[in-house]
Design a protein around this motif. Structure first.
Motif, mmCIF file in Angstrom:
data_model
loop_
_atom_site.group_PDB
_atom_site.id
_atom_site.type_symbol
_atom_site.label_atom_id
_atom_site.label_comp_id
_atom_site.label_asym_id
_atom_site.label_seq_id
_atom_site.Cartn_x
_atom_site.Cartn_y
_atom_site.Cartn_z
ATOM 1 N N SER A 90 137.874 15.041 -8.756
ATOM 2 C CA SER A 90 137.013 13.904 -9.113
ATOM 3 C C SER A 90 137.213 12.743 -8.145
ATOM 4 C CB SER A 90 137.277 13.460 -10.555
ATOM 5 O OG SER A 90 138.435 12.654 -10.658
ATOM 6 N N VAL A 91 138.381 12.679 -7.546
ATOM 7 C CA VAL A 91 138.651 11.601 -6.592
ATOM 8 C C VAL A 91 137.935 11.889 -5.268
ATOM 9 C CG1 VAL A 91 140.477 10.404 -5.291
ATOM 10 C CG2 VAL A 91 140.872 11.107 -7.676
ATOM 11 N N THR A 92 137.900 13.152 -4.863
ATOM 12 C CA THR A 92 137.265 13.484 -3.581
ATOM 13 C C THR A 92 135.752 13.710 -3.714
ATOM 14 O OG1 THR A 92 137.894 15.792 -3.932
ATOM 15 C CG2 THR A 92 139.352 14.473 -2.546
ATOM 16 N N GLN A 93 135.290 14.142 -4.906
ATOM 17 C CA GLN A 93 133.847 14.364 -5.106
ATOM 18 C C GLN A 93 133.361 13.622 -6.353
ATOM 19 O OE1 GLN A 93 134.209 18.603 -5.553
ATOM 20 N NE2 GLN A 93 135.627 18.433 -3.860
ATOM 21 N N PRO A 94 133.450 12.284 -6.342
ATOM 22 C CA PRO A 94 133.095 11.538 -7.563
ATOM 23 C C PRO A 94 131.651 11.760 -7.997
ATOM 24 C CG PRO A 94 133.423 10.056 -5.695
ATOM 25 C CD PRO A 94 133.895 11.395 -5.261
ATOM 26 N N GLY A 95 130.744 11.909 -7.021
ATOM 27 C CA GLY A 95 129.326 12.099 -7.368
ATOM 28 C C GLY A 95 129.141 13.308 -8.263
ATOM 29 N N ASP A 96 129.831 14.393 -7.931
ATOM 30 C CA ASP A 96 129.719 15.614 -8.747
ATOM 31 C C ASP A 96 130.160 15.335 -10.176
ATOM 32 O OD1 ASP A 96 128.924 16.954 -6.552
ATOM 33 O OD2 ASP A 96 130.822 18.010 -6.205
ATOM 34 N N TYR A 97 131.195 14.524 -10.326
ATOM 35 C CA TYR A 97 131.741 14.263 -11.662
ATOM 36 C C TYR A 97 130.817 13.381 -12.488
ATOM 37 C CZ TYR A 97 135.781 17.085 -11.195
ATOM 38 O OH TYR A 97 136.576 18.207 -11.104
ATOM 39 N N TYR A 98 130.250 12.336 -11.846
ATOM 40 C CA TYR A 98 129.326 11.480 -12.607
ATOM 41 C C TYR A 98 128.063 12.262 -12.952
ATOM 42 C CZ TYR A 98 132.420 7.585 -11.845
ATOM 43 O OH TYR A 98 133.521 6.762 -11.873
ATOM 44 N N ARG A 99 127.626 13.117 -12.035
ATOM 45 C CA ARG A 99 126.413 13.914 -12.287
ATOM 46 C C ARG A 99 126.666 14.913 -13.421
ATOM 47 N NH1 ARG A 99 126.180 15.979 -7.686
ATOM 48 N NH2 ARG A 99 125.417 14.104 -6.701
ATOM 49 N N ASN A 100 127.739 15.673 -13.271
ATOM 50 C CA ASN A 100 127.995 16.759 -14.221
ATOM 51 C C ASN A 100 128.457 16.250 -15.592
ATOM 52 O OD1 ASN A 100 127.873 19.470 -14.681
ATOM 53 N ND2 ASN A 100 129.955 19.888 -14.034
ATOM 54 N N TRP A 141 136.664 8.064 -15.851
ATOM 55 C CA TRP A 141 135.519 7.146 -15.944
ATOM 56 C C TRP A 141 134.267 7.889 -16.413
ATOM 57 C CZ3 TRP A 141 135.534 2.174 -16.368
ATOM 58 C CH2 TRP A 141 136.547 1.417 -15.771
ATOM 59 N N SER A 142 134.040 9.073 -15.844
ATOM 60 C CA SER A 142 132.815 9.809 -16.199
ATOM 61 C C SER A 142 132.815 10.155 -17.688
ATOM 62 C CB SER A 142 132.668 11.074 -15.338
ATOM 63 O OG SER A 142 133.674 12.015 -15.656
ATOM 64 N N LYS A 143 133.979 10.464 -18.231
ATOM 65 C CA LYS A 143 134.079 10.796 -19.656
ATOM 66 C C LYS A 143 133.939 9.530 -20.510
ATOM 67 C CE LYS A 143 134.795 15.295 -19.955
ATOM 68 N NZ LYS A 143 134.032 16.180 -20.842
ATOM 69 N N MET A 144 134.562 8.448 -20.055
ATOM 70 C CA MET A 144 134.483 7.206 -20.820
ATOM 71 C C MET A 144 133.048 6.692 -20.858
ATOM 72 S SD MET A 144 136.517 3.667 -20.264
ATOM 73 C CE MET A 144 135.139 2.651 -19.794
ATOM 74 N N MET A 145 132.366 6.767 -19.722
ATOM 75 C CA MET A 145 130.967 6.321 -19.665
ATOM 76 C C MET A 145 130.088 7.208 -20.556
ATOM 77 S SD MET A 145 130.836 5.489 -15.608
ATOM 78 C CE MET A 145 129.069 5.586 -15.499
ATOM 79 N N ALA A 146 130.369 8.503 -20.539
ATOM 80 C CA ALA A 146 129.578 9.416 -21.376
ATOM 81 C C ALA A 146 129.796 9.106 -22.863
ATOM 82 C CB ALA A 146 129.950 10.865 -21.068
#
Ligand SMILES: O=c1ccn([C@@H]2O[C@H](COP(=O)(O)OP(=O)(O)O[C@H]3O[C@H](CO)[C@H](O)[C@H](O)[C@H]3O)[C@@H](O)[C@H]2O)c(=O)[nH]1
Length: 404
Positions: A88-98, A149-154
């Motif tokens: 998630s640190v190297t590919q944050p976009g994938d994490y926010y998208r997925n 962050w992606s989980k908290m935002m979701a």
């Protein structure tokens, strides 16, 4: 609500580690389960027998709407997600998208399709770092990586959507360190690249790895190694069923629980337990700390008890024992898959025969045509006609009237 009264449930990510165990818990109660999984990290090996499997993304609105309508889905358990903190640190976009965008699409589809309840898979990674005290649900949130962050935002997005809708019940579960495997050996961890402590350590026992590296022995803990709250995956699955039922009983509710046992074990304690259970040695090498690792992460999971959650496997040796048994089952299954590949080889052989058969038919036709053509030539010769010169005569005539 009686156990068998559970309506059909859609389990996203049901070909993954935790999702497959939740699907098993539902199936064991006679519930109809439909799994949506794109198999990007999940595996067909983990899809429970009895579940209906649809390959696709949880955020594919058209697909999900179709599945909900055609299977009478009333509730969703949403597990499909990317889960590696490092990635998630190297590919944050994938994490926010997925983890965020796909969850938004799923929730909107669920609401527009009239789904009654949704249980969302969250994580202890949403909490702010603390002094190691047991974390309650109301502890401050401050993720330290895009995964958190992606989980908290979701979580927040889901709460807002559910509140605006007023009918969708929402349940959120924040897991601590999920571990172990189905006691009946039907599922377990099957990562392409193992990075969790217990999965790696069992691979040392089975000989897949030579040794285990302890990430830091200079933490302010009782033996210097990291302390975590390891929770058996089948207890996690059980909590999902209980929360889903509670959500279905109280229309429009919003509930949030930590899932942990409230007890911490160090890396060394886990490895020692595995040695005791396996009867073999787990050679260990002391290494440096891993970036981003807190010293101690333990839940205060008292609230989950209000669901009637009574963990069945809250014992470290049981957890590592089940994980080890699964790892051995998995190795056996892979060996059998290799056998199947050999069988597939036989199928290929059959395919080759079909192709060869087809090719032979084509060759027959070609030789028939050739024979016909040579018959024609013979006939033409008999009649004293030379086709080639006839043709060239014609061409010359057409091109300029140059007769020989
Ligand atoms: O080869 C290894 C692997 C891990 N560890 C140590 O074992 C402990 C547990 O590490 P894991 O990688 O198994 O689990 P994490 O605590 O790092 O993370 C897990 O729990 C988090 C909750 O905070 C998130 O949910 C995350 O997705 C999930 O992997 C840590 O102290 C870690 O440093 C080692 O010493 N050696």
């Amino acid at each position: 609500m009686r156990e068998t009264d559970l309506p059909p449930v859609l389990v996203t990510g049901g070909a993954g580690y935790i999702g497959s165990h939740a699907a098993l818990a539902l199936l064991d109660r006679g519930c109809k389960v439909v799994i949506i999984d794109d198999l990007s990290t999940g595996s067909e090996l983990l899809i429970p027998k009895g579940a209906i499997f649809v390959r696709g993304r949880a955020g594919d609105r058209a697909l999900v709407a179709r599945v909900i309508a055609s299977h009478g889905i009333e509730a969703i358990m949403h597990f499909a997600a990317s889960i590696s903190v490092g990635d998630s640190v190297t590919q944050p976009g994938d994490y926010y998208r997925n983890n965020f965008v796909e969850t938004l699409a799923l929730a909107e589809t669920a609401i527009s399709s009239g789904v009654s309840a949704m249980v969302f898979s969250s994580t202890a990674a949403v909490y702010a770092e603390n002094d190691g005290a047991a974390l309650e649900e109301k502890a401050p949130l401050q993720p330290i990586n895009p995964y958190g962050w992606s989980k908290m935002m979701a979580e927040q997005m889901l709460r807002d959507l559910a509140a605006a809708d007023g009918r969708l019940s929402l349940g959120i579960l924040r897991y601590f360190n999920v571990a172990g495997a189905d006691p009946k050996g039907r599922s377990g961890q099957n990562s392409r690249h193992a990075h969790h402590l217990i999965e790696i350590a069992t691979q040392v026992v089975t000989g897949k790895r030579g040794s285990f590296t302890v990430y830091g022995d200079d933490y302010a803990t009782h033996d210097g190694t990291g302390v975590r709250d390891y929770v058996h995956v089948s207890d996690i699955a059980e909590a999902h069923v209980l929360l889903l039922r509670a959500c279905l009983e109280e229309r429009g509710c919003s509930r949030l629980f930590n899932l942990g046992y409230g007890q911490g074990n160090s890396v060394i304690e886990v490895i020692d337990a595995l040695e005791r259970v396996s009867g073999g040695a787990v050679p260990r090498v002391m290494g440096p700390r891993r970036a981003g690792d807190p010293a101690r992460l333990v839940a205060n999971a008292d609230a989950a008890k209000s669901l009637g959650w009574t963990p069945q496997y809250d014992d470290l040796e049981t957890i590592v024992g089940h994980a080890l048994a699964w790892e051995r089952t998995r190795i056996a299954a892979m060996a059998s898959a290799n056998d199947q590949i050999k069988l597939f080889g036989a199928d290929e052989q059959r395919l080759k025969l079909v192709v060869e058969d087809e090719a032979a038919t084509i060759l027959d036709e070609v030789s028939e045509l050739t024979a016909m053509s040579s018959k024609r030539s013979a006939l033409e010769r008999q009649r004293g006609i030379d086709v080639a010169s006839y043709k060239s005569m014609g061409r010359r005539t057409v091109n300029g009237g140059e007769n020989p």
